[in-house]
Design a protein around this motif. Structure first.
Motif, mmCIF file in Angstrom:
data_model
loop_
_atom_site.group_PDB
_atom_site.id
_atom_site.type_symbol
_atom_site.label_atom_id
_atom_site.label_comp_id
_atom_site.label_asym_id
_atom_site.label_seq_id
_atom_site.Cartn_x
_atom_site.Cartn_y
_atom_site.Cartn_z
ATOM 1 N N LEU A 33 58.235 41.936 -5.197
ATOM 2 C CA LEU A 33 57.442 43.057 -6.038
ATOM 3 C C LEU A 33 57.141 43.843 -4.957
ATOM 4 N N ALA A 34 56.628 43.367 -3.689
ATOM 5 C CA ALA A 34 56.050 44.279 -2.654
ATOM 6 C C ALA A 34 57.113 45.247 -1.955
ATOM 7 N N GLN A 35 58.329 44.558 -1.839
ATOM 8 C CA GLN A 35 59.385 45.260 -1.585
ATOM 9 C C GLN A 35 59.902 46.481 -2.425
ATOM 10 N N ALA A 36 59.638 46.454 -3.942
ATOM 11 C CA ALA A 36 60.050 47.228 -4.733
ATOM 12 C C ALA A 36 58.931 48.366 -4.795
ATOM 13 N N TRP A 37 57.667 47.853 -4.468
ATOM 14 C CA TRP A 37 56.509 48.975 -4.572
ATOM 15 C C TRP A 37 56.863 49.906 -3.411
ATOM 16 N N ILE A 38 57.020 49.292 -2.102
ATOM 17 C CA ILE A 38 57.314 49.996 -0.827
ATOM 18 C C ILE A 38 58.476 50.907 -1.057
ATOM 19 N N ALA A 39 59.517 50.558 -1.606
ATOM 20 C CA ALA A 39 60.661 51.526 -1.806
ATOM 21 C C ALA A 39 60.467 52.340 -2.619
ATOM 22 N N ALA A 41 57.448 53.767 -3.338
ATOM 23 C CA ALA A 41 56.420 54.631 -2.443
ATOM 24 C C ALA A 41 57.159 55.589 -1.661
ATOM 25 N N LEU A 42 57.853 54.925 -0.545
ATOM 26 C CA LEU A 42 58.624 55.738 0.376
ATOM 27 C C LEU A 42 59.436 56.776 -0.272
ATOM 28 N N VAL A 46 59.138 60.564 0.654
ATOM 29 C CA VAL A 46 60.346 61.440 1.103
ATOM 30 C C VAL A 46 60.443 62.661 -0.016
ATOM 31 N N LEU A 47 60.358 62.442 -1.021
ATOM 32 C CA LEU A 47 60.587 63.566 -2.139
ATOM 33 C C LEU A 47 59.623 64.787 -1.909
ATOM 34 N N GLY A 172 62.091 57.874 6.357
ATOM 35 C CA GLY A 172 61.738 56.844 5.294
ATOM 36 C C GLY A 172 62.538 55.614 5.370
ATOM 37 N N ALA A 173 63.950 56.110 5.675
ATOM 38 C CA ALA A 173 64.902 54.754 5.683
ATOM 39 C C ALA A 173 64.313 53.787 6.976
ATOM 40 N N ALA A 174 64.041 54.445 7.993
ATOM 41 C CA ALA A 174 63.619 53.562 9.016
ATOM 42 C C ALA A 174 62.267 52.844 8.702
ATOM 43 N N ALA A 175 61.370 53.492 8.113
ATOM 44 C CA ALA A 175 60.154 52.737 7.592
ATOM 45 C C ALA A 175 60.333 51.360 6.664
#
Length: 206
Positions: A33-39, A41-42, A46-47, A172-175
């Motif tokens: 779930l944390a990974q989903a939220w990070i994706a 948010a990033l 980026v947008l 963003g991809a690097a983060a």
């Protein structure tokens, strides 16, 4: 014997497959779930940041190159010069390529401080010695390029803006990659701890 390939999920199941981290299920970990939220948010960052970065970088580059063009226009002079030797001939005289080609040749000119100087300049092919050409000279008397035009200023500013537009998604991809590696390390550490606990129960004699 060839292994059977499982059928692809129906089109209506694709959103469920792609968004599995958002759905409650016994196998979902908190890190998923944390990974989903990070994706998410990033992606939103980026947008939102891309047009802002394009404007800021493009505007800064435009102002810089415009000031450079003004400085060049004030310090560079279009000066007549005389060929010291015949310019090289083009192997195909009269061709379209010959009309656009330039060759380095020695020219003599008077610098901004009144001193006669000799240097190399790009001239049209086959010009005889003694021909007069015009060259751009800086305030030190060195042959240089002509001042930047407004078209060149705009093109360089647009190039800088495009670089910024590409840099923001890359950052963003690097983060996301960094965060994903940290979460994977956390998952592996939990797996190791859980396996050590289970292995201890299996190997301990009753």
């Amino acid at each position: 014997m060839a292994r059977a390939t499982p059928p692809a999920p129906p089109a209506e199941e694709l959103p469920r497959v792609l968004l599995w981290r958002w759905r409650r299920n016994p196998l979902r970990r908190r890190t998923d779930l944390a990974q989903a939220w990070i994706a998410t948010a990033l992606l939103l960052a980026v947008l939102a940041a891309t047009p802002v970065a394009m404007f800021l970088v493009g505007d800064t580059a435009y102002r810089h190159h415009l000031e450079t063009a003004r400085h060049q226009a004030a310090t560079r002079h279009h000066t007549p010069a005389v060929l010291v030797r015949d310019a090289p001939r083009h192997p195909e005289p009269g061709s379209d390529e010959a009309k656009q080609a330039l060759y380095p040749a020695s020219v003599r000119f008077t610098g901004p401080h009144g001193h006669t100087r000799t240097a190399k300049a790009d001239v049209e092919p086959a010009l005889p010695a003694g021909s007069t050409v015009r060259v751009w000279v800086d305030h030190e008397g060195e042959i240089t390029d002509p001042p930047m035009t407004m078209t060149q200023v705009r093109n360089r500013a647009m190039g800088s803006a495009l670089v910024a537009a590409m840099a923001v998604p890359l950052l963003g991809a690097a983060a996301y990659g960094y965060a994903n590696r940290r979460l994977e390390r956390h998952n592996l550490a939990r797996w190791d701890a859980a396996w050590a606990d289970v292995a201890l129960r299996w190997t301990t004699s009753p």
